[in-house]
Design a protein around this motif. Structure first.
Motif: not given
Length: 344
Positions: A98-103, A109-115
């Motif tokens: 679960l921890k790795t999936v959340r990463l 999400r960050l990739f899309k926001l930064a783009q």
């Protein structure tokens, strides 16, 4: 000031070597053209990579699936990933998963926001450049800038990640910043890349990149001694800073008609025929790149070019956007498919 380069160099070389990952599995997805073509300028390297073939078809879908799996180390800081990795064996298998999936979800999400924050349209160019820089050049990413770019309180532009490598022979630290361009037309891609490289080498912009690494050194997850060794190459009051070399890595993807031409061949003939066409293309590129660099006054700068021919840049973009769940605004959003580039 005491010259400490000799003692700092080996220390930093060992540190960076420990950060390198094994990317051998990518060789099944990405082929490298073997050639002896050179640019007339000593510091400029020309490379050509392409997706592997299955029969007469390029394995673009498999490439998209594979590179997507590397989005987490590209987009998130080493510190954040290391904190989760440290929990391995301390949590149950389900809890750790679960921890790795959340990463991974956070990375997407960050990739899309930064783009969106930088007015780009969700392409995979920066991600492929990240992988080729780590894999082929052996230069680990020291700072991921995705999270910084999505911070409305901080104006962060330029490359999405900063890579470093140490050359034991010269005792130099190579500070690598990337430019990524995806154009259907190769000539336009090269022209846009040269313009971006010229702009990125502005002294104030380079100073900003160095200061950004120094201010965010904690995100590298390096130990205190390792961070101190790296900082010495960034500090203008340290002798080691004279051994820092700025290198530009440049990824250029483009439409290549050889994919359509090899479809009429026997599967056993495809790769050899494609590489022959690719070799000819790269040979023609060598003089074009040299002329463009000279015109821009960049002939003495160190540049690592990665050319990446595709059956269709628009098709590849669409595949990757679908994979990351990219939604296009009603007005079309971003920039026209197949005609634009992206700064990596």
């Amino acid at each position: 000031m005491t010259n400490t380069t000799e003692s700092s160099g080996p220390e930093l070389a060992n540190i960076l070597a420990s950060l390198r990952k094994d990317y051998k599995s990518l060789s099944a997805r990405i082929r490298a053209l073997q050639h002896s073509i050179t640019c007339e300028y000593e510091g400029v390297s020309l490379r050509l990579h392409y997706p592997s073939f299955r029969g007469t078809e390029s394995t673009i879908h498999d490439l998209t699936e594979s590179v997507f799996l590397y989005l987490t180390p590209f987009a998130l800081s080493r510190l954040e990933i290391a904190e989760v990795d440290s929990l391995y064996g301390k949590l149950t298998a389900d809890e750790f998963r679960l921890k790795t999936v959340r990463l991974q979800q956070k990375a997407v999400r960050l990739f899309k926001l930064a783009q969106k924050a930088t007015n780009r349209n969700g392409e995979a160019g920066e991600l492929l450049l990240y992988l080729l820089t780590e894999w082929v050049l052996g230069a680990p990413q020291i700072l991921a800038k995705m999270a910084l770019k999505t911070n409305s309180q901080m104006a962060v532009h330029g490359p999405d990640g900063v890579h470093v490598r140490f050359d034991p022979a010269t005792q130099q630290l190579h500070f690598l910043c990337g430019e990524s361009k995806i154009y259907s037309d190769l000539g336009k891609g090269v022209a846009a890349a040269i313009t971006s490289i010229e702009e990125a080498l502005d002294e104030e912009k380079l100073k900003f990149e160095l200061e950004l690494v120094e201010r965010n050194i904690a995100l590298t997850a390096l130990g205190e001694e390792a961070k101190a060794a790296l900082i010495r190459y960034l500090d203008p009051f340290e002798e080691e800073s004279n051994q820092r070399v700025t290198v530009t890595t440049c990824f250029i993807a483009f439409d290549f008609d050889a994919y359509a031409k090899v479809k009429g061949l026997k599967p056993s003939e495809v790769e050899a025929a494609f590489e022959k066409a690719a070799h000819q293309q790269l040979s023609e590129l060598a003089s074009r790149v040299a002329n463009s660099l000279k015109k821009a006054g960049l002939e003495n700068h160190s540049i690592e070019f990665f050319f990446f021919p595709l059956p269709s840049v628009a098709g590849f973009r669409d595949l990757f956007q679908d994979k990351i769940g990219w939604s296009v605004p009603a007005d079309g959003g971003g920039q026209p498919s197949g005609t634009t580039g992206e700064n990596g």
